[in-house]
Write an enzyme that holds these catalytic residues in place. Sequence first.
Site, mmCIF file in Angstrom:
data_model
loop_
_atom_site.group_PDB
_atom_site.id
_atom_site.type_symbol
_atom_site.label_atom_id
_atom_site.label_comp_id
_atom_site.label_asym_id
_atom_site.label_seq_id
_atom_site.Cartn_x
_atom_site.Cartn_y
_atom_site.Cartn_z
ATOM 1 N N GLU A 95 0.800 -1.221 0.000
ATOM 2 C CA GLU A 95 0.000 0.000 0.000
ATOM 3 C C GLU A 95 0.835 1.274 0.000
ATOM 4 O O GLU A 95 0.310 2.370 -0.221
ATOM 5 C CB GLU A 95 -0.935 0.001 1.221
ATOM 6 N N GLU A 126 6.754 -21.675 8.882
ATOM 7 C CA GLU A 126 7.149 -20.810 9.992
ATOM 8 C C GLU A 126 8.211 -21.446 10.884
ATOM 9 O O GLU A 126 8.845 -20.757 11.690
ATOM 10 C CB GLU A 126 5.931 -20.437 10.836
#
Length: 311
Positions: A95, A126
């Site tokens: 963004e 992870e």
Amino acid sequence: MPNDDTRLTALIDELSRLDTEAVTTERGDLDLLSTAELAQRMNAEDARVAPAVAAQSAQIAAAVDGITDRFRRGGRLIYIGAGTAGRIGVLDASECPPTFGTDPSLVVGIIAGGETAIRSAVENAEDDAEAAGASLSELGLTDADTVVGISASGRTPYVIGGLEYARRVGAFTVALASNPGSAIGAAADIAIEVVTGPEFISGSTRLKSGTAQKLVVNMLTTLSMIKLGKTYRGVMVDLLATNEKLHARSVRTVSQLAGVGTDEAARALAAADGSVKLALLMLATGAEAGVAASALDAAGGLLREAIAALS
């Protein structure tokens, strides 16, 4: 070497000590509540997030100052995380270009498991403590960069490994966790530990923890960009007009901030090659585009300073 049962027992014990994994008796009746009661109860939990973020204001400010300093040295901001935490970093990074007119390489999001993990779970990604460091190495991480590791639990091996690699390189490091005394906090220069407590659905850290992470990363980039002169009088002035809505917003911004009609604002934007900041400087000082652009460069992109220099 501990066997699988021993490792599992140790992990269960570790998780049992995390606030985000706690099970509370007060929410044992959720399935019995009406939809309206559920909405009220969940909203009440969400209301705890903003005060928890506010409690970390000093750490957030220190992180922003560090990030801004690295930006001014030509560095980048790089988020690393797994699952929801990784997606939030990728979202914030994506963004920044349309909002602040930045190059896509300035703020980067890296997620465990790669791009596939943005939309789908990637099993065991992870737990790979070496993967983030390898990705950071591929990016050419330097001591001018900032790495922000995000993990609700604060114990994600992927994030710990990435922060440890970043510190070895000399990068500025920030940890964002939802539990106090986190392992990622210990691995970073600054620990932002937003303690939001047990989740509405125990262990579902896309809820309050995810909301807190989104609030904090919004602050890290937005406040850094303000300090870099990407806003003027509280308005975005480095946005990129990549569609009709953003073009209309650019014209409206110039019109409002310069106090001129939309036709004059549109002409100024055209002369400024679409740059809101440059158009505002030209209108405020009467300078031609070339002179205004030089003044803006000399002021380091700070519009107020450029206006003062040409006034």
